[in-house]
Design an enzyme around this catalytic site. Structure first.
Site, mmCIF file in Angstrom:
data_model
loop_
_atom_site.group_PDB
_atom_site.id
_atom_site.type_symbol
_atom_site.label_atom_id
_atom_site.label_comp_id
_atom_site.label_asym_id
_atom_site.label_seq_id
_atom_site.Cartn_x
_atom_site.Cartn_y
_atom_site.Cartn_z
ATOM 1 N N CYS A 2 0.874 -1.176 0.000
ATOM 2 C CA CYS A 2 0.000 0.000 0.000
ATOM 3 C C CYS A 2 0.913 1.228 0.000
ATOM 4 C CB CYS A 2 -0.869 0.027 1.253
ATOM 5 S SG CYS A 2 -1.849 -1.468 1.438
ATOM 6 N N ARG A 27 1.727 1.363 -5.963
ATOM 7 C CA ARG A 27 1.917 0.419 -4.855
ATOM 8 C C ARG A 27 0.642 -0.328 -4.511
ATOM 9 N NH1 ARG A 27 6.629 1.705 -1.967
ATOM 10 N NH2 ARG A 27 5.879 0.412 -0.258
ATOM 11 N N TRP A 74 -3.756 -1.859 -1.377
ATOM 12 C CA TRP A 74 -3.740 -3.148 -2.050
ATOM 13 C C TRP A 74 -4.275 -4.122 -1.014
ATOM 14 C CZ3 TRP A 74 -1.569 -8.031 -1.516
ATOM 15 C CH2 TRP A 74 -1.587 -8.832 -2.665
ATOM 16 N N ASN A 98 0.415 0.260 6.133
ATOM 17 C CA ASN A 98 0.929 -0.612 5.083
ATOM 18 C C ASN A 98 1.545 -1.811 5.783
ATOM 19 O OD1 ASN A 98 2.242 -1.831 2.949
ATOM 20 N ND2 ASN A 98 3.822 -0.259 2.739
ATOM 21 N N GLY A 99 1.106 -3.033 5.446
ATOM 22 C CA GLY A 99 1.638 -4.234 6.086
ATOM 23 C C GLY A 99 0.489 -5.144 6.489
ATOM 24 N N GLU A 481 10.617 -14.915 -18.496
ATOM 25 C CA GLU A 481 10.378 -13.490 -18.270
ATOM 26 C C GLU A 481 9.337 -12.949 -19.256
ATOM 27 O OE1 GLU A 481 10.700 -11.565 -16.007
ATOM 28 O OE2 GLU A 481 10.575 -9.553 -16.848
ATOM 29 N N LYS A 485 5.721 -11.323 -18.135
ATOM 30 C CA LYS A 485 5.356 -9.950 -18.522
ATOM 31 C C LYS A 485 4.007 -9.937 -19.223
ATOM 32 C CE LYS A 485 7.476 -8.186 -16.926
ATOM 33 N NZ LYS A 485 8.516 -7.967 -15.978
ATOM 34 N N GLU A 488 1.038 -10.692 -16.717
ATOM 35 C CA GLU A 488 0.661 -9.708 -15.700
ATOM 36 C C GLU A 488 -0.052 -8.493 -16.271
ATOM 37 O OE1 GLU A 488 5.142 -8.007 -14.718
ATOM 38 O OE2 GLU A 488 3.655 -7.919 -13.159
ATOM 39 N N HIS A 504 6.989 -33.865 -23.748
ATOM 40 C CA HIS A 504 6.788 -34.785 -22.624
ATOM 41 C C HIS A 504 5.431 -34.545 -21.963
ATOM 42 C CE1 HIS A 504 10.753 -36.481 -23.056
ATOM 43 N NE2 HIS A 504 11.211 -35.237 -23.222
ATOM 44 N N LYS A 603 3.203 -2.931 -7.049
ATOM 45 C CA LYS A 603 4.612 -2.876 -7.419
ATOM 46 C C LYS A 603 5.517 -3.533 -6.385
ATOM 47 C CE LYS A 603 8.098 -1.410 -9.867
ATOM 48 N NZ LYS A 603 8.345 -2.208 -11.093
HETATM 49 O O1 M6R Z 1 11.140 -5.300 -6.036
HETATM 50 P P1 M6R Z 1 11.521 -6.685 -6.418
HETATM 51 O O2 M6R Z 1 12.455 -6.728 -7.575
HETATM 52 O O3 M6R Z 1 12.023 -7.500 -5.273
HETATM 53 O O4 M6R Z 1 10.156 -7.345 -6.912
HETATM 54 C C1 M6R Z 1 10.105 -8.701 -7.266
HETATM 55 C C2 M6R Z 1 8.828 -9.023 -7.991
HETATM 56 O O5 M6R Z 1 7.720 -8.736 -7.188
HETATM 57 C C3 M6R Z 1 8.693 -8.237 -9.310
HETATM 58 O O6 M6R Z 1 9.787 -8.451 -10.142
HETATM 59 C C4 M6R Z 1 7.404 -8.667 -10.061
HETATM 60 O O7 M6R Z 1 7.528 -9.988 -10.483
HETATM 61 C C5 M6R Z 1 7.154 -7.730 -11.250
HETATM 62 N N1 M6R Z 1 5.847 -7.167 -11.162
HETATM 63 C C6 M6R Z 1 7.251 -8.393 -12.557
HETATM 64 O O8 M6R Z 1 7.056 -7.506 -13.616
#
Ligand code: M6R
Length: 608
Positions: A2, A27, A74, A98-99, A481, A485, A488, A504, A603
Site C-alpha cells: 500500500c 503500490r 492493495w 501498510n503491512g 520473463e 510480462k 501480468e 513430454h 509494485k
Molecule cells: O522489487 P523486487 O524486484 O524484489 O520485486 C520482485 C517481484 O515482485 C517483481 O519483479 C514482479 O515480479 C514484477 N511485477 C514483474 O514484472
C-alpha cells in the site's frame, strides 16, 4: 504494497496528499482515502473504493487543511470497499497502515470484550482501536500508546497516525514496511517512498525498524524505544522527471525507452581501464575465490534476472550457482553456511520474501550481497554488501528496465568473478566488457526503434486465449520473463516451457492457431530449436521466432520472425528481453488493458 503519504505545513495538505497518492498508486490502487484536520482543527476522513479519482470526487468542496495523511490500498484483509479503505480509527484518532497485522483476530476478540465494535474486515481497524484503547482508556501519551500498541502486534507495519486532540502533529511508526520522513521548507512529509514527495523535497530521513516518529511542520523527532535517535538526513538523487511519464502513454513504455541509458549508468561507474571494478561499492570480487557456491534468491522478474546470471556464473566463472524463489527458500531447508555467497536481487529492496531469505542466509553464516535499485531500502541496508543498479525510479508494476540493469550488472560481476578465479584473462575480459557497455545498450536501442514493427506482430497475439513461450538454455530463462510480462499486463494465459520438454506432455495443448513465441538466440541450440518449433507448427501452432541476426532459420519455419541486431550471442538476452517487453506492452495495449496498473497486482510486495 500500500502507499502512505502525510503532509504538515503552510500549504493546503489536500493537494499534496492527492499528488502524493497519485505518485504512490503503483503500490496499490484498489481503494484510497485521506484523513485531515480542517481549518477549525476538526478531524475528517474521506475514503472510497476504486481509483483515487473517487476520493477526489468526494472532496469536491475543496476543504482547507494544513495537516493530513493518505493511503492507497492493495487489499489483504477485506475486499476493496469504501468501508475497508483506510484511514481507520475512532473519534480520537485515524491511522493509515501498510503491512499485515497477523494476530488481528485475537486482538479483535479482546477489544470486542472491552466494548469496541468494528465496521470493517480489516486488520488495520483492529490496530486503530487498540491504539484508541491505550490512548483514551489507559490515558497513555501518544508516544507511549503507539509504543504499547505496536508491541502487541505481530506482523509488519508502516503507520501514519493523527490524534484528534493534536492537530499539528503527524505520528508514524515502522516495522517491516518502508517509511520515510521528507523534510521541506516550512513543511514535512511522511511517505512510503521518495517518489511521492520529489516535487517538494529530495531530503529525507529513513525510518528504521521499530522506530516511532513525531513530525510537526518544522521538527522531526525519532525514538527507538525510550531513546531519541539522531538520524542522518539523506538526499535522493532521483529528480522529478524520472518519476513522471514525460509524454509517454504509460510508465512501462517510458521505462523500456530508458533501458539503454540505465544500462550505461549502472555499468559506467564500475568499469576502470576497461575492466570490472567494484571498489566504489566497497565490494571485493576476491570473495569469488573463496566461495564454493553462489545462491541467487529473488522473486518474479528479479528471479528471472538471476537465472540469466546463473548461466554466466557457470560458463564464464565456472562457479556453481543456484537460483531460488525467495518465497520457497526458507521452507526448503537451504543448505547454506560459511563458504556460500547469497545474492539477493530486488528492484524495490523491500520484497518481504527476499528480505526474509536474506535474514535467514545471514543467520546461517553465508556472506550476502544485495543487488538493489532503491537506495537505503531494507535489503540494501541489511546485506553485508550492496551494489546498486542505477535504473532510476521504476513506477510501472511490470518490471522492465530493472531486469535489463540487473542482468547487465550481474554479467559485469561475473566477468569480475571469472577474472579473479583465473578463468578469464584480462584481454578477453576487456572485450566482453566493451561489448556489454558499448554494444548491448546500442542493440537495445535498435530494438526500441523498431517498436512499431514489433507492435504490428501483437494484434493476432492479443486475440489469443493461451500462449506458449519456448526456448532452450538462456532462451528458456528469457521465455520465463516474456511469459510473466505478458500474463501480468495482458491477462492472457501463457506458459514458458523448455522447448525440449514440450513433447513430454504439454504439446497436447498445442492446437490450431495457438501462438508459440520461440526464442532462438543461442547459436549452438538453434538447430534443435528449429526442430522444436516445427513440432509445434506441425500441430497447428502459429509461431513467432525471436532469433539472432544470423540464425540459420528458413523463412517458412514460422509465421513471423524478428531478428535481433548483431551482438555477441551471450549478450543477446538484452535486446531479446526488450522485444519480449514490447510484445507484452503492445499486446496488452491492443486488448485495452490498464497497463501500468494491472489487476490484483502491486509494485512492491512487502507482505509474505
Ligand atoms: O522489487 P523486487 O524486484 O524484489 O520485486 C520482485 C517481484 O515482485 C517483481 O519483479 C514482479 O515480479 C514484477 N511485477 C514483474 O514484472
Amino acid at each position: 504494497m500500500c502507499g502512505i503519504i502525510g503532509y504538515i505545513g503552510k500549504e493546503n495538505s489536500i493537494k499534496h496528499l492527492i499528488e502524493g497518492l497519485r505518485a504512490l498508486e503503483y503500490r496499490g490502487y484498489d481503494s484510497a482515502g485521506i484523513a485531515y484536520f480542517d481549518e477549525n482543527n476538526s478531524l475528517h476522513s474521506v475514503k472510497a473504493a476504486g481509483r483515487l479519482a473517487n476520493v477526489e470526487a468526494k472532496l469536491a468542496d475543496k476543504p482547507v487543511s494544513h495537516c493530513g495523511i493518505g493511503h492507497t490500498r492493495w487489499a489483504t484483509h477485506g475486499a476493496p470497499s469504501d468501508v475497508n479503505s483506510h484511514p481507520h480509527g475512532t473519534a480520537s484518532l485515524r491511522i493509515v497502515h501498510n503491512g499485515i497485522v497477523e494476530n488481528y483476530a485475537s486482538i479483535r476478540e479482546e477489544l470486542t470484550g472491552l466494548g469496541y465494535t468494528f465496521e470493517s474486515d480489516t486488520d488495520t481497524e483492529v490496530a486503530a482501536k487498540l491504539l484508541d484503547y491505550y490512548y483514551k482508556e489507559e490515558k497513555l501519551t501518544a508516544h507511549a500508546a503507539i509504543e504499547r500498541m505496536t508491541s502487541r502486534l505481530v506482523g509488519s507495519w508502516a503507520l501514519g497516525i493523527l490524534f484528534a486532540d493534536t492537530p499539528n502533529v503527524i505520528w508514524c511508526a515502522r516495522k517491516g514496511s518502508p517509511l520515510i520522513i521528507g523534510v521541506g521548507e516550512d513543511e514535512n512529509f511522511i511517505a512510503s517512498d521518495i517518489t511521492a514527495i520529489l516535487k517538494r523535497t529530495r531530503n529525507y530521513y529513513q525510518l528504521d525498524e521499530g522506530e516511532i516518529a513525531k513530525v510537526t511542520r518544522d521538527t522531526v523527532t525519532v525514538w527507538q524505544g525510550e531513546k531519541t535517535v539522531e538520524k542522518p538526513l539523506l538526499t535522493a538523487d532521483w529528480d522529478i522527471e524520472a518519476a513522471e511519464r514525460g509524454g509517454f502513454a504509460h510508465f512501462m513504455i517510458k521505462e523500456i525507452n530508458e533501458e539503454p541509458s540505465a544500462i550505461r549508468t549502472t555499468l559506467g561507474c564500475r568499469i576502470k581501464n576497461g575492466l570490472p571494478d567494484f571498489a566504489s561499492d566497497a565490494f571485493d570480487v576476491g570473495i569469488f575465490k573463496k566461495v564454493t557456491r553462489v545462491h541467487i534468491v529473488a522473486c518474479g522478474t528479479a528471479m528471472h534476472a538471476g537465472l540469466i546470471a546463473k548461466g554466466a556464473f557457470a560458463s564464464l566463472a565456472k562457479l556453481p550457482c543456484e537460483v531460488e524463489i525467495a518465497s520457497e527458500f526458507r521452507y526448503n531447508d537451504p543448505l547454506i553456511g560459511e563458504g556460500d555467497l547469497v545474492i539477493i536481487i530486488s528492484q524495490s529492496g523491500e520484497t518481504a520474501d527476499s528480505l526474509a531469505a536474506l535474514r535467514l542466509s545471514k543467520e546461517k553464516g553465508a556472506a550476502t550481497l544485495a543487488i538493489v535499485n532503491v537506495i537505503g531500502s531494507s535489503i540494501a541496508r541489511e546485506a553485508d554488501s550492496v551494489i546498486y543498479t542505477m535504473a532510476g525510479p521504476e513506477i510501472a508494476v511490470a518490471s522492465t528496465k530493472a531486469y535489463s540493469v540487473q542482468t547487465a550488472l550481474m554479467y559485469l560481476l561475473v566477468i569480475g568473478a571469472a577474472m579473479t578465479r583465473g578463468k578469464l584473462d584480462a584481454d578477453s575480459a576487456r572485450s566482453k566488457v566493451t561489448e556489454l557497455y558499448e554494444r548491448a545498450p546500442e542493440a537495445v536501442a535498435e530494438m526500441i526503434a523498431r517498436e512499431n514493427e514489433i507492435g504490428s506482430h501483437c494484434k493476432w497475439l492479443a486475440e489469443a486465449e493461451d500462449l506458449f513461450y519456448i526456448g532452450r538454455g538462456a532462451d528458456y530463462h528469457l521465455a520465463c520473463e516474456g511469459s510473466l510480462k505478458l500474463k501480468e499486463i495482458s491477462y492472457i494465459h501463457s506458459e514458458a516451457y523448455a522447448a525440449g520438454e514440450l513433447k513430454h506432455g504439454t504439446i497436447s495443448l498445442i492446437t490450431e492457431g495457438v501462438p508459440v513465441i520461440a526464442l532462438c538466440t543461442v547459436p549452438s541450440l538453434c538447430e534443435k530449436m528449429v526442430s522444436n518449433i516445427r513440432e509445434t507448427t506441425a500441430r497447428g501452432a502459429k509461431a513467432l521466432i525471436i532469433c539472432s541476426h544470423d540464425a540459420e532459420i528458413a523463412d517458412d519455419t514460422a509465421s513471423h520472425i524478428i531478428r535481433l541486431p548483431k551482438i555477441a550471442s551471450e549478450l543477446a538476452f538484452l535486446p531479446a528481453v526488450t522485444v519480449l517487453q514490447l510484445i507484452a506492452y503492445h499486446t496488452a495495449a491492443a486488448r485495452g488493458c490498464d497497463i501500468d496498473k494491472p489487476r490484483n497486482l502491486a509494485k512492491s510486495v512487502t507482505v509474505e
